[in-house]
Scaffold this motif. Sequence first.
Motif, mmCIF file in Angstrom:
data_model
loop_
_atom_site.group_PDB
_atom_site.id
_atom_site.type_symbol
_atom_site.label_atom_id
_atom_site.label_comp_id
_atom_site.label_asym_id
_atom_site.label_seq_id
_atom_site.Cartn_x
_atom_site.Cartn_y
_atom_site.Cartn_z
ATOM 1 N N ASP A 43 -17.723 24.876 -16.050
ATOM 2 C CA ASP A 43 -16.407 25.487 -16.247
ATOM 3 C C ASP A 43 -15.429 25.127 -15.127
ATOM 4 N N GLY A 44 -15.977 24.843 -13.947
ATOM 5 C CA GLY A 44 -15.109 24.535 -12.818
ATOM 6 C C GLY A 44 -14.865 23.049 -12.615
ATOM 7 N N LEU A 45 -15.323 22.218 -13.547
ATOM 8 C CA LEU A 45 -15.195 20.774 -13.410
ATOM 9 C C LEU A 45 -14.315 20.184 -14.507
ATOM 10 N N ASP A 46 -13.726 19.050 -14.219
ATOM 11 C CA ASP A 46 -12.977 18.296 -15.223
ATOM 12 C C ASP A 46 -13.835 17.150 -15.749
ATOM 13 N N ASN A 47 -13.565 16.743 -16.969
ATOM 14 C CA ASN A 47 -14.193 15.549 -17.533
ATOM 15 C C ASN A 47 -15.713 15.655 -17.607
ATOM 16 N N VAL A 48 -16.206 16.825 -17.967
ATOM 17 C CA VAL A 48 -17.647 17.014 -18.144
ATOM 18 C C VAL A 48 -18.086 16.357 -19.446
ATOM 19 N N ILE A 49 -19.197 15.649 -19.409
ATOM 20 C CA ILE A 49 -19.814 15.101 -20.619
ATOM 21 C C ILE A 49 -21.081 15.902 -20.873
ATOM 22 N N ALA A 50 -21.041 16.764 -21.873
ATOM 23 C CA ALA A 50 -22.156 17.676 -22.153
ATOM 24 C C ALA A 50 -23.193 16.971 -23.017
ATOM 25 N N ARG A 106 -26.707 20.500 -24.885
ATOM 26 C CA ARG A 106 -26.760 21.407 -26.041
ATOM 27 C C ARG A 106 -27.216 20.688 -27.302
ATOM 28 N N GLY A 107 -27.695 21.486 -28.271
ATOM 29 C CA GLY A 107 -28.149 20.934 -29.536
ATOM 30 C C GLY A 107 -27.149 21.129 -30.656
ATOM 31 N N ASP A 108 -25.876 21.037 -30.343
ATOM 32 C CA ASP A 108 -24.797 21.289 -31.303
ATOM 33 C C ASP A 108 -24.145 19.956 -31.681
ATOM 34 N N PRO A 109 -24.330 19.488 -32.924
ATOM 35 C CA PRO A 109 -23.755 18.198 -33.323
ATOM 36 C C PRO A 109 -22.266 18.116 -33.022
ATOM 37 N N ASP A 110 -21.831 16.924 -32.575
ATOM 38 C CA ASP A 110 -20.436 16.737 -32.197
ATOM 39 C C ASP A 110 -19.553 16.402 -33.382
ATOM 40 N N PHE A 111 -20.136 16.189 -34.554
ATOM 41 C CA PHE A 111 -19.351 15.853 -35.741
ATOM 42 C C PHE A 111 -18.708 17.107 -36.337
ATOM 43 N N HIS A 112 -17.578 16.910 -37.001
ATOM 44 C CA HIS A 112 -16.991 17.992 -37.791
ATOM 45 C C HIS A 112 -17.849 18.229 -39.032
ATOM 46 N N VAL A 172 -36.185 16.328 -18.389
ATOM 47 C CA VAL A 172 -34.895 16.858 -18.819
ATOM 48 C C VAL A 172 -34.711 16.522 -20.299
ATOM 49 N N ARG A 173 -33.964 17.371 -20.985
ATOM 50 C CA ARG A 173 -33.596 17.058 -22.370
ATOM 51 C C ARG A 173 -32.204 16.460 -22.376
ATOM 52 N N ILE A 174 -32.104 15.269 -22.962
ATOM 53 C CA ILE A 174 -30.821 14.611 -23.143
ATOM 54 C C ILE A 174 -30.499 14.641 -24.634
ATOM 55 N N SER A 175 -29.403 15.277 -24.986
ATOM 56 C CA SER A 175 -28.962 15.322 -26.382
ATOM 57 C C SER A 175 -27.967 14.191 -26.608
ATOM 58 N N PHE A 176 -28.214 13.376 -27.643
ATOM 59 C CA PHE A 176 -27.223 12.328 -27.908
ATOM 60 C C PHE A 176 -26.226 12.809 -28.952
ATOM 61 N N LEU A 177 -25.451 13.806 -28.502
ATOM 62 C CA LEU A 177 -24.470 14.459 -29.363
ATOM 63 C C LEU A 177 -23.072 14.315 -28.777
ATOM 64 N N GLN A 178 -22.786 13.092 -28.357
ATOM 65 C CA GLN A 178 -21.458 12.678 -27.934
ATOM 66 C C GLN A 178 -21.186 11.320 -28.573
ATOM 67 N N PRO A 179 -19.936 10.963 -28.777
ATOM 68 C CA PRO A 179 -19.639 9.609 -29.275
ATOM 69 C C PRO A 179 -20.281 8.567 -28.369
ATOM 70 N N LEU A 180 -20.634 7.423 -28.948
ATOM 71 C CA LEU A 180 -21.357 6.395 -28.200
ATOM 72 C C LEU A 180 -20.620 5.974 -26.935
ATOM 73 N N GLU A 181 -19.312 5.836 -26.996
ATOM 74 C CA GLU A 181 -18.567 5.427 -25.814
ATOM 75 C C GLU A 181 -18.689 6.450 -24.689
ATOM 76 N N GLU A 236 -25.315 7.155 -37.186
ATOM 77 C CA GLU A 236 -24.697 7.176 -35.858
ATOM 78 C C GLU A 236 -25.685 7.696 -34.809
ATOM 79 N N TYR A 237 -26.448 8.722 -35.158
ATOM 80 C CA TYR A 237 -27.477 9.195 -34.224
ATOM 81 C C TYR A 237 -28.443 8.057 -33.895
ATOM 82 N N GLY A 238 -28.786 7.282 -34.908
ATOM 83 C CA GLY A 238 -29.697 6.161 -34.700
ATOM 84 C C GLY A 238 -29.124 5.126 -33.738
ATOM 85 N N GLU A 239 -27.843 4.850 -33.856
ATOM 86 C CA GLU A 239 -27.201 3.900 -32.941
ATOM 87 C C GLU A 239 -27.202 4.427 -31.508
ATOM 88 N N ARG A 240 -26.931 5.700 -31.364
ATOM 89 C CA ARG A 240 -26.927 6.297 -30.024
ATOM 90 C C ARG A 240 -28.331 6.246 -29.408
#
Length: 392
Positions: free
Chosen positions: A28-35, A38-44, A363-372, A295-299
Amino acid sequence: MSFIGNRLAARIVEEDASFRTRMMKIADGLDNVIAMGRGDPDFHTPAHIVEAAKKAIDSNEHHYTEPTGIQALREAICVDLKRQYGLNYAAEEIVVTAGVQESIMLCMLGLISAGDEVLITSPRFTTYDTAVHMVGGVPIPVPTYEKDDFALDVAEIEKRITPRTKMFVLVSPNNPTGAVTPPDVIRKIADLAIKNDLIVIADEIYARIIYEGNEHLSIATLAGMKERTITLNGFSKTYAMTGWRVGYLAAPADFVHIMTEPRHTLSINTCTISQFAALAALTGPQEPIERMIAEYGERRSYLMPALSEMGLSYGNPGGAFYMYTNISSTGMPAPEFCEKLLRETGVMLFAGSMFGDESSDYVRISFLQPLEQIKVAMKRMGDFIAANRRPA
């Protein structure tokens, strides 16, 4: 502690949420965090699902439903279970719940008595521990190992069976490891369940998200298993519907009948509007889902070599959208690694300790961000490891 806090029932035990809370406060106290924890899909949520919810509101479809869910949704679930996994269920064998979380609690309320032991695939989604504790049961972790890509080993299950064992919780693909237990092992687990008269909870919330070279087998399709299995699934992960809170359990009709009133007591019914959205998810176009999974597969394909280049090992994730990654080569325990990485780079991961892992290696890394964004996160993480790796 408050007056009420001092009078908690014995079933309520304090969970260690301090690490998660600390990480969120730091973020919360940082800018430009890449989360990437979490296990929450980034897609709409796909548009046709959203439109179905809007239509339900406009059509006055926002009143109570049957506790087990609207008939059309339960029938659609049966069709989908047959089409996707070869499972044969009828509408009277389905209970629609407020996410799989509620299904888990309902199963434990209905089946576990004080002192009953519940074997749980581990590392694990620790909601199971909480639910078992709350009804007086005893959770027994069944460890899985990186050398096996975190797939279950029947011998590890068998050695933990005692006269008090009542249930085995099979989670495949698993959270947090992404492990898919192979069909031949699933068959051996079925034999073990029958031999030892065990109930099986088959948590298949990630079963649609399977990668090439892996195969999901629903244990309830095997001879002698449907009557002793409760299959859990839902919409959160596959359809990017986490906040809609729709899950379900599929179980013998007599169990569903008996548990209808306890389910009513928990929340009366799953949000009516969300049920109509879930119906559209099953009966509408599946192309958006296929695109998300691709897309998950590509990530995943990017992350595996990227992590290897950092000198990190992992279990090959056959499904879901997690990489359970061994960071012991950095010389830092996982909680310290995660906190320091977040503070210095803005990349947020979760330590394995949040998933019942007693080691400090993962550590658990969730690939729930756009590839870039994932590429940016891995660059930051690689630079961090290079600057902070401690000698063995």
